[in-house]
Design an enzyme around this catalytic site. Structure first.
Site, PDB file in Angstrom:
ATOM      1  N   THR A 179       0.870  -1.189   0.000  1.00 16.07           N
ATOM      2  CA  THR A 179       0.000   0.000   0.000  1.00 16.07           C
ATOM      3  C   THR A 179       0.905   1.236   0.000  1.00 16.07           C
ATOM      4  O   THR A 179       0.954   1.984   0.971  1.00 16.07           O
ATOM      5  CB  THR A 179      -0.914   0.025   1.241  1.00 16.07           C
ATOM      6  OG1 THR A 179      -0.118  -0.202   2.425  1.00 16.07           O
ATOM      7  CG2 THR A 179      -2.000  -1.015   1.169  1.00 16.07           C
ATOM      8  N   THR A 216      -2.096  -2.387   5.653  1.00 11.77           N
ATOM      9  CA  THR A 216      -2.542  -1.154   6.305  1.00 11.77           C
ATOM     10  C   THR A 216      -3.273  -0.307   5.271  1.00 11.77           C
ATOM     11  O   THR A 216      -2.682   0.146   4.296  1.00 11.77           O
ATOM     12  CB  THR A 216      -1.313  -0.401   6.854  1.00 11.77           C
ATOM     13  OG1 THR A 216      -0.589  -1.309   7.688  1.00 11.77           O
ATOM     14  CG2 THR A 216      -1.715   0.827   7.633  1.00 11.77           C
ATOM     15  N   LEU A 247       2.931  -6.246  13.441  1.00 10.16           N
ATOM     16  CA  LEU A 247       4.300  -6.742  13.640  1.00 10.16           C
ATOM     17  C   LEU A 247       5.323  -5.666  13.321  1.00 10.16           C
ATOM     18  O   LEU A 247       5.064  -4.753  12.541  1.00 10.16           O
ATOM     19  CB  LEU A 247       4.562  -7.983  12.775  1.00 10.16           C
ATOM     20  CG  LEU A 247       4.559  -7.880  11.251  1.00 10.16           C
ATOM     21  CD1 LEU A 247       5.829  -7.282  10.691  1.00 10.16           C
ATOM     22  CD2 LEU A 247       4.322  -9.232  10.655  1.00 10.16           C
ATOM     23  N   CYS A 275       6.699   1.879   6.927  1.00  7.98           N
ATOM     24  CA  CYS A 275       5.323   2.125   7.388  1.00  7.98           C
ATOM     25  C   CYS A 275       5.048   3.536   7.915  1.00  7.98           C
ATOM     26  O   CYS A 275       4.095   4.177   7.473  1.00  7.98           O
ATOM     27  CB  CYS A 275       4.966   1.108   8.459  1.00  7.98           C
ATOM     28  SG  CYS A 275       4.862  -0.569   7.799  1.00  7.98           S
TER      29      CYS A 275
HETATM   30  N1  LIG Z   1       6.606  -4.355   6.718  1.00  6.25           N
HETATM   31  C1  LIG Z   1       6.079  -4.125   7.909  1.00  6.25           C
HETATM   32  O1  LIG Z   1       6.775  -4.001   8.927  1.00  6.25           O
HETATM   33  C2  LIG Z   1       4.582  -4.033   8.067  1.00  6.25           C
HETATM   34  C3  LIG Z   1       4.008  -4.181   9.333  1.00  6.25           C
HETATM   35  C4  LIG Z   1       2.629  -4.104   9.458  1.00  6.25           C
HETATM   36  C5  LIG Z   1       1.840  -3.847   8.341  1.00  6.25           C
HETATM   37  N2  LIG Z   1       2.436  -3.686   7.123  1.00  6.25           N
HETATM   38  C6  LIG Z   1       1.573  -3.455   5.962  1.00  6.25           C
HETATM   39  O2  LIG Z   1       1.413  -4.697   5.275  1.00  6.25           O
HETATM   40  C7  LIG Z   1       1.323  -4.490   3.851  1.00  6.25           C
HETATM   41  C8  LIG Z   1       2.383  -5.298   3.132  1.00  6.25           C
HETATM   42  O3  LIG Z   1       3.653  -4.818   3.555  1.00  6.25           O
HETATM   43  P1  LIG Z   1       4.991  -5.616   3.231  1.00  6.25           P
HETATM   44  O4  LIG Z   1       6.079  -4.894   3.933  1.00  6.25           O
HETATM   45  O5  LIG Z   1       4.801  -7.077   3.479  1.00  6.25           O
HETATM   46  O6  LIG Z   1       5.098  -5.370   1.649  1.00  6.25           O
HETATM   47  P2  LIG Z   1       6.085  -6.071   0.614  1.00  6.25           P
HETATM   48  O7  LIG Z   1       6.275  -5.101  -0.471  1.00  6.25           O
HETATM   49  O8  LIG Z   1       7.266  -6.632   1.343  1.00  6.25           O
HETATM   50  O9  LIG Z   1       5.252  -7.335   0.070  1.00  6.25           O
HETATM   51  C9  LIG Z   1       4.157  -7.250  -0.781  1.00  6.25           C
HETATM   52  C10 LIG Z   1       4.175  -8.442  -1.739  1.00  6.25           C
HETATM   53  O10 LIG Z   1       2.959  -8.467  -2.501  1.00  6.25           O
HETATM   54  C11 LIG Z   1       3.277  -8.954  -3.805  1.00  6.25           C
HETATM   55  N3  LIG Z   1       2.166  -8.656  -4.735  1.00  6.25           N
HETATM   56  C12 LIG Z   1       1.819  -7.464  -5.310  1.00  6.25           C
HETATM   57  N4  LIG Z   1       0.716  -7.628  -6.064  1.00  6.25           N
HETATM   58  C13 LIG Z   1       0.346  -8.934  -5.975  1.00  6.25           C
HETATM   59  C14 LIG Z   1      -0.725  -9.719  -6.527  1.00  6.25           C
HETATM   60  N5  LIG Z   1      -1.649  -9.194  -7.335  1.00  6.25           N
HETATM   61  N6  LIG Z   1      -0.770 -11.035  -6.214  1.00  6.25           N
HETATM   62  C15 LIG Z   1       0.155 -11.608  -5.406  1.00  6.25           C
HETATM   63  N7  LIG Z   1       1.176 -10.913  -4.858  1.00  6.25           N
HETATM   64  C16 LIG Z   1       1.273  -9.593  -5.131  1.00  6.25           C
HETATM   65  C17 LIG Z   1       4.587  -8.281  -4.123  1.00  6.25           C
HETATM   66  O11 LIG Z   1       5.266  -8.926  -5.176  1.00  6.25           O
HETATM   67  C18 LIG Z   1       5.308  -8.390  -2.765  1.00  6.25           C
HETATM   68  O12 LIG Z   1       6.075  -9.589  -2.679  1.00  6.25           O
HETATM   69  C19 LIG Z   1       1.427  -2.975   3.663  1.00  6.25           C
HETATM   70  O13 LIG Z   1       0.136  -2.439   3.670  1.00  6.25           O
HETATM   71  C20 LIG Z   1       2.161  -2.517   4.918  1.00  6.25           C
HETATM   72  O14 LIG Z   1       1.871  -1.178   5.253  1.00  6.25           O
HETATM   73  C21 LIG Z   1       3.776  -3.796   6.954  1.00  6.25           C
END
Ligand SMILES: NC(=O)c1ccc[n+]([C@@H]2O[C@H](COP(=O)([O-])OP(=O)(O)OC[C@H]3O[C@@H](n4cnc5c(N)ncnc54)[C@H](O)[C@@H]3O)[C@@H](O)[C@H]2O)c1
Length: 427
Positions: A87, A122, A149, A256
């Site tokens: 996001t 998020t 997390l 984030c």
């Molecule tokens: N990283 C953190 O510490 C954390 C903690 C809490 C919440 N979040 C939230 O969680 C969400 C994900 O964060 P993240 O850090 O894991 O992101 P990230 O970029 O590490 O992972 C996202 C994954 O989604 C994949 N993707 C994109 N489109 C897709 C589709 N159509 N089908 C299948 N896979 C697809 C991407 O290739 C990527 O591997 C965000 O909203 C973030 O704000 C992140």
């Protein structure tokens, strides 16, 4: 035991999938990145997260965890679809929903009747209801179950959370999602989707504001001759305040806090509320990052010949314990330094290749190589290993013995005894 599809194999998706599998569920993780899925199938974990590799490997050998390319293959038979998609922010600070729209478009016709979509990402308030409209399936409900997390401790945080928040329109659906976590002993907050979404943005915005507040007090400490370490110890012992997120630093960042705080400001704007307090905290954070860069630049011997100056930076990731460089405060500070034409060599235990957005940054193979010929050694990420360096050797290879410790990681007395000029934060 439930059949769960996890869409997105990033920090959140991979951790969510592996942890849900370790709780006994049958999980299939999908990603559009074929290389990532190939690596995972070969037992290679694409991110650094303590404990994750072992968890994945156990779940795979227990036949509880599978990897596929594309959301459709994972979702076709699942009862729950956990969306762990990116996001990112748009240039105006609002959240870019393109990954959600694409994934929903992909799975809307093939997901089984009565199954449940769980938003782990998020998302701004109102997203569950917008996605419900986009999905246009009356038999499938969208639930907000935000993830809290923190990178570097993701597995521990997921399996031992301070709380689990589940927001849904129907109590029955919320209870079904909460039941997936029945083996975890923690308070569960059952609410509506909008409140769950706002809870997550509020948590991140609050922590970001707490860090800005501490950095403001640190700046004040420098002007009045007080010590931030003692001040934060003094306030942190008060249970009404708490001792976490009271560490001053170069300014906050990470994947984030920046995007989530801006998104909350934009959500408030959309509904006619001027969230000046949060906006100011974001602006002030930028000032702290600049201020850190200025502290470093001020130590260069020749203010008129920046090109000849060299700065060694220890720590590039946004915090210790992760390999994540997204919106890293260290990279923001380095950006300011490079804009002044100074040479910068950086070392980080988790960064082995050039950083895409900072081409002029030299990546050193260790701290000593980074320090070679440097006028200033700046500590920008709080990796524990920097406390164990041979500072006699560092001093001998530097052009002048100056340390700017933007994490207050080292002890002033020790550094001064070794012959360094030592500048911390808020001291
Ligand atoms: N990283 C953190 O510490 C954390 C903690 C809490 C919440 N979040 C939230 O969680 C969400 C994900 O964060 P993240 O850090 O894991 O992101 P990230 O970029 O590490 O992972 C996202 C994954 O989604 C994949 N993707 C994109 N489109 C897709 C589709 N159509 N089908 C299948 N896979 C697809 C991407 O290739 C990527 O591997 C965000 O909203 C973030 O704000 C992140």
């Amino acid at each position: 035991m439930a059949d769960i599809a996890v869409i997105g194999a990033g920090y959140v998706g991979l951790t969510t999938g592996a942890c849900l599998a370790s709780l006994g569920h049958n999980v299939t993780i999908a990603d559009i990145d074929e290389k990532k899925i190939q690596d995972l199938e070969a037992g290679k974990i694409p991110i650094f997260e303590p404990g994750l590799e072992e968890l994945v490997s156990t779940a795979v050998s227990d036949n509880n965890l599978h990897f596929v390319v594309g959301a459709r293959s994972a979702s076709a038979t699942a009862q729950f679809h956990f969306l762990c998609l990116p996001t990112p922010p748009k240039s105006d600070g609002t959240t870019d929903m393109q990954y959600f729209h694409a994934a929903i478009e992909e799975i809307r016709e093939i997901i089984p009747p009565e199954s449940i979509i769980v938003n782990k990402s998020t998302l701004p308030v109102g997203s569950a209801s917008n996605i419900q409209n986009l999905l246009s399936r009356k038999d499938v409900e969208i639930v907000s179950n935000p993830e809290f997390l923190s990178e570097g401790n993701a597995v521990q945080d997921f399996l031992n959370p301070a709380r689990i928040v589940v927001g849904a329109e129907s109590d029955e659906t919320a209870t079904k999602v909460a039941a997936l976590y029945s083996k975890i002993d923690t308070p569960i907050v059952l609410t509506d989707a909008a409140s769950a979404e706002l809870t997550k943005h509020t948590a991140n915005a609050f922590l970001a504001m707490k860090l800005t507040f501490v950095n403001e007090i640190a700046a004040l400490c420098e002007l009045v001759g007080a010590n931030i370490t003692d001040v934060t110890k003094g306030i942190g012992l008060d249970p009404r305040i708490g001792s976490s997120y009271l560490q001053p630093g170069p300014g906050w960042g990470g994947s984030c806090f920046p995007k989530d705080s801006s998104s909350l400001v934009q959500t408030a704007k959309r509904v006619g509320f001027d969230f000046e307090l949060l906006e100011k905290a974001i602006d002030r954070n930028q000032i702290h990052l600049e201020r850190t860069a200025k502290k470093i630049m001020d130590e260069l011997p020749d203010k008129n010949a920046h090109k000849d100056g060299k700065i060694a930076v220890l720590g590039l990731t946004f915090k210790a314990g992760t390999d994540d460089l997204r919106s890293s405060p260290s990279l923001a500070v380095i950006g300011y330094l490079l804009a002044e034409d100074v040479q910068v060599a950086g070392y980080d235990p988790m960064v082995f290749e050039a950083v895409e957005e900072l081409e002029e940054l030299d990546i050193a193979s260790d701290s000593y190589q980074a320090a070679l010929g440097a006028d200033v050694l700046a500590i920008l990420t709080e990796w524990e290993e920097f406390t164990d360096l041979d500072f006699g050797k560092i001093r001998d290879v530097m052009r002048q013995p100056v340390i700017v410790d933007a994490r207050n990681l080292l002890r002033r007395r020790d550094m001064e005894d070794q012959g360094f000029r030592y500048i911390g934060i808020g001291q």
